[in-house]
Design an enzyme around this catalytic site. Structure first.
Site, mmCIF file in Angstrom:
data_model
loop_
_atom_site.group_PDB
_atom_site.id
_atom_site.type_symbol
_atom_site.label_atom_id
_atom_site.label_comp_id
_atom_site.label_asym_id
_atom_site.label_seq_id
_atom_site.Cartn_x
_atom_site.Cartn_y
_atom_site.Cartn_z
ATOM 1 N N TYR A 86 0.832 -1.214 0.000
ATOM 2 C CA TYR A 86 0.000 0.000 0.000
ATOM 3 C C TYR A 86 0.862 1.258 0.000
ATOM 4 O O TYR A 86 0.699 2.142 -0.855
ATOM 5 C CB TYR A 86 -0.928 -0.024 1.214
ATOM 6 N N LYS A 90 1.626 3.933 -3.138
ATOM 7 C CA LYS A 90 1.294 5.345 -2.915
ATOM 8 C C LYS A 90 2.508 6.226 -3.216
ATOM 9 O O LYS A 90 2.383 7.303 -3.815
ATOM 10 C CB LYS A 90 0.832 5.562 -1.475
#
Length: 353
Positions: A86, A90
């Site tokens: 994640y 990002k």
């Protein structure tokens, strides 16, 4: 297009410690010194591995393929210094924006752990449970006997409406600019919440509104927090590993009489270890996110005549104890029970801002 707003996460900083500034990633920058991130090469690696898997596996192995791709993502994230896929992706998104933005002004919002709303559209609005919410649900179900952390550490929470309000104000202020601006939307620099206060608030809520099973009030126990991973592992052995070994031994001797108990304990152990693996880097991060830009933005709302009164993103206005026991914890449990199709107890505790 006048402006591009991108919602990222403050945890693109990974597990770094100290004061973390509101600065952009450079092209190829990683969290490990001496490593260079080539996004095109990473994408090509994914395509190559996926092609190899499709050739090697049958059509019925879609689940295995998905598992292998998850393993690859985590491996590459850790290779470059990020704790999970994640935060890794990002960070890649931010790098790509910096590469291709041209003259377009970019506003990057980096919230920390987003919780249910403080005020708007009403206190306690929530959609999904994640990060700290998973720990609250586990605490409620008494599936959180211990965890990693220091009671003096700071938990970085921010209500969802404050994140949205900060984004709206940032767009109003920067829509005609030519810069890339980054905002950490966080709370510790303005209104810190300690792990001890968080645990106490949750315990207070569960004491006020305890779980009831078959007409019997279930006792709520405080989880043990261990600063050292070695002590945490010992606790896991005592609570899960040793009982599981004993049960499996008896189960083997008695021809599977204890299979249900073994499966249940093993399921609880797997759930707990997954919880630690996924969420330990977030609640107990040693980094503190600088919010100088956000402080400036709050001041700028007055100069630009933006209605800062209605678009509140000042964490100083939050009374954490009241917010947690009267808004966030019941909201999380209500959503969790709704997803499971079970009935949630109600608390008579009133919320006051």
């Amino acid at each position: 297009m006048k402006l591009l707003l991108h919602v990222s996460t403050a945890f693109v900083a990974g597990t770094q410690e100290g004061l973390l500034l509101e600065r952009a990633f450079h092209n190829g920058e990683t969290l490990r010194e001496g490593y260079y991130l080539d996004i095109e090469e990473e994408l090509q690696l994914v395509r190559n591995v996926k092609t190899e898997l499709m050739e090697a596996l049958s059509d019925s192995s879609e689940k295995l393929e998905k598992s292998k791709m998850k393993e690859l993502g985590l491996k590459r994230a850790c290779h470059f210094g990020w704790p999970n896929v994640y935060t890794f992706t990002k960070a890649m998104g931010e790098i790509l924006l910096g590469q291709y933005k041209g003259e377009l002004p970019i506003v990057i919002i980096r919230p920390t752990m987003v919780t249910s709303t403080f005020q708007d559209p009403f206190p306690g609005w929530i959609e999904g449970t994640r990060t700290i919410d998973a720990l609250i649900v586990a605490y409620d179900e008494q599936a959180l006997p211990c965890f990693l952390g220091d009671r003096n550490d700071i938990i970085d929470l921010i209500p969802a409406d404050m994140v949205i309000n900060a984004a709206l104000v940032a767009m109003a202020v920067h829509w005609n600019g030519k810069l890339q601006v980054i905002y950490h939307v966080s709370s510790p620099c303005q209104n810190p919440l300690s792990v001890n206060d968080f645990v106490d608030s949750c315990f207070d809520y569960f004491s006020i509104s305890p779980r009831i099973l078959n007409g019997r009030v279930l006792q709520t126990r405080r989880p043990y927090l261990f600063k050292r991973y070695a002590f945490f592992r010992v606790c896991l052995m005592i609570i899960f590993s040793l009982p599981l070994m004993i049960l499996e031994g008896f189960n083997l001797l008695l021809c599977g009489c204890f299979s249900r108990y073994c499966n249940d304990l093993n399921r609880r152990y797997n759930f707990f270890t997954l919880l630690v693996k996924l969420y330990a880097p977030y609640p107990f991060s040693k980094g503190r996110f600088d919010d100088s830009n956000l402080t400036w933005l709050r001041m700028e709302t007055k100069i630009c005549n933006v209605d800062g009164g209605n678009l509140n993103f000042d964490p100083k206005q939050i009374s954490w104890h009241s917010y947690l026991i009267s808004v966030h914890v019941p909201a999380v449990l209500k959503y969790a029970h709704m997803k499971k199709g079970t009935t949630l107890r109600r608390t008579s505790y009133s919320y006051s801002q």
